[in-house]
Design a protein around this motif. Structure first.
Motif, short mmCIF file in Angstrom:
data_model
loop_
_atom_site.label_atom_id
_atom_site.label_comp_id
_atom_site.label_asym_id
_atom_site.label_seq_id
_atom_site.Cartn_x
_atom_site.Cartn_y
_atom_site.Cartn_z
N LYS A 197 0.82 -1.21 0.00
CA LYS A 197 0.00 0.00 0.00
C LYS A 197 0.85 1.26 0.00
N VAL A 198 1.91 1.25 0.82
CA VAL A 198 2.79 2.41 0.93
C VAL A 198 4.15 2.06 0.33
N LEU A 199 4.43 2.58 -0.85
CA LEU A 199 5.67 2.25 -1.54
C LEU A 199 6.88 2.83 -0.82
N ALA A 200 6.68 3.92 -0.11
CA ALA A 200 7.79 4.55 0.61
C ALA A 200 8.39 3.64 1.68
N GLU A 201 7.68 2.56 2.02
CA GLU A 201 8.16 1.64 3.05
C GLU A 201 8.88 0.42 2.47
N ALA A 202 9.25 0.50 1.17
CA ALA A 202 9.84 -0.66 0.50
C ALA A 202 11.35 -0.75 0.64
N GLY A 203 11.95 0.17 1.38
CA GLY A 203 13.41 0.23 1.43
C GLY A 203 14.08 -1.06 1.85
N GLU A 204 13.55 -1.72 2.87
CA GLU A 204 14.18 -2.95 3.36
C GLU A 204 14.12 -4.05 2.31
N SER A 205 12.99 -4.19 1.61
CA SER A 205 12.86 -5.21 0.57
C SER A 205 13.82 -4.93 -0.59
N ILE A 206 13.98 -3.66 -0.93
CA ILE A 206 14.88 -3.29 -2.02
C ILE A 206 16.32 -3.62 -1.65
N ASP A 213 3.90 9.31 -3.13
CA ASP A 213 4.39 8.01 -2.70
C ASP A 213 5.28 7.38 -3.76
N PHE A 214 4.92 7.56 -5.03
CA PHE A 214 5.75 6.96 -6.08
C PHE A 214 7.11 7.63 -6.14
N GLU A 215 7.15 8.93 -5.95
CA GLU A 215 8.45 9.59 -5.92
C GLU A 215 9.28 9.10 -4.75
N ALA A 216 8.65 8.86 -3.62
CA ALA A 216 9.38 8.31 -2.47
C ALA A 216 9.98 6.95 -2.81
N PHE A 217 9.23 6.15 -3.57
CA PHE A 217 9.74 4.85 -3.99
C PHE A 217 10.94 5.02 -4.93
N LEU A 218 10.83 5.91 -5.89
CA LEU A 218 11.93 6.13 -6.83
C LEU A 218 13.21 6.54 -6.11
N PHE A 263 3.48 11.72 -14.56
CA PHE A 263 4.23 10.49 -14.28
C PHE A 263 5.47 10.43 -15.16
N VAL A 264 5.32 10.73 -16.44
CA VAL A 264 6.47 10.69 -17.36
C VAL A 264 7.55 11.65 -16.89
N ASP A 265 7.16 12.85 -16.52
CA ASP A 265 8.13 13.84 -16.05
C ASP A 265 8.82 13.39 -14.76
#
Length: 263
Positions: free
Chosen positions: A82-91, A123-128, A156-158
């Motif tokens: 749900k929250v992509l910003a919390e994906a750091g550990e998996s990455i 949230d997507f920018e936080a993931f990037l 999104f493209v930008d």
């Protein structure tokens, strides 16, 4: 100058390929060796479902030609949340799992999202920002496979262009097509092979995809794909094109037919 075009398939272990793509009697342990001489890149799908062993990556490196390239599907645990910003550990866990054993054969990492995942700019920018540009001194290229229509917008493209990340060009599928150049490479997954076509696609369709790949490699626009933001910029790019899904039993034939057209 033009970029290099590579064409391949997803995975290499598929029972219907035995006796059709793979010669009768070929030992299963030699299938990667054979496939990597017929196509120029393979997208590894097993990494999406779970961690692989470092020795597996080392073995795949050693069984393939010197100029071969693997792309990797990133783990679903990083993207199906749900929250992509919390994906750091998996990455971080993914990049510590042994993927660097592929060495120079490590190509882009494909971060695939569920078709229900909508575009949340913040949230997507936080993931990037969590995606490493390099790991242990090796540059890492990233591509995102977004499949909800909300992503097919200039914002999104930008956003991904600002991070040097590519978007998967989803060809012959029900997903939105985002073909704007946003990274130093183009990553296409075409999903329309048909069982009734010996080469998966009709000759005219294979010609069209080969022409699109050449256009991208030359920095041009692919026919039939309207830009969302910016469009072609004349910058030569490497191209990775994977024949995925559809009539999977025909995908190696389609990939080889495209490579023949591309010379």
């Amino acid at each position: 100058m033009s970029g290099r075009i590579r064409v391949g398939v997803g995975g290499w272990t598929f029972e219907p390929w035995r006796g059709a793509f793979y010669p009768e009697g070929l030992a299963q342990k030699r299938e990667l060796e054979y496939a990597s001489r017929a196509v120029t890149t393979i997208e590894i799908n097993g990494t999406y479902y779970g961690s692989q062993k470092p020795e597996s990556f080392r073995k795949w490196h050693d069984e393939t030609p010197d100029d071969f390239l693997f792309s990797l599907k990133a783990p679903r645990f990083a993207t199906n949340r749900k929250v992509l910003a919390e994906a750091g550990e998996s990455i971080a866990r993914f990049f510590a799992s042994g993927v660097l054993e592929l060495g120079d054969k490590l190509g882009p990492v494909n971060w695939q999202f569920m078709a229900t995942k909508k575009f949340d700019p913040e949230d997507f920018e936080a993931f990037l920002k969590l995606l490493p540009k390099s790991v242990e001194g090796r540059a890492i290229r990233h591509v995102v496979e977004v499949r909800h229509p909300s992503f097919a917008v200039p914002d999104f493209v930008d956003l991904i262009r600002g991070h040097g990340v590519a978007a998967v060009v989803a060809g012959d599928a029900d997903f939105p097509v985002i073909a704007d150049p946003t990274a130093p490479f183009v990553y296409a997954r075409i999903m329309g092979t048909r069982a009734e076509e010996a080469a998966g696609y009709a000759p005219s369709d294979l010609d069209a995809w080969a022409a699109r790949a050449r256009a991208w490699a030359d920095g041009g626009a692919a026919e039939g794909f309207a830009p969302l933001s910016g469009g072609a910029d004349g910058v030569a790019r490497d191209v990775l094109l994977y024949v995925i899904s559809g009539a999977k039993e025909r995908n190696p034939a389609a990939a080889m037919a495209l490579l023949e057209r591309l010379g």
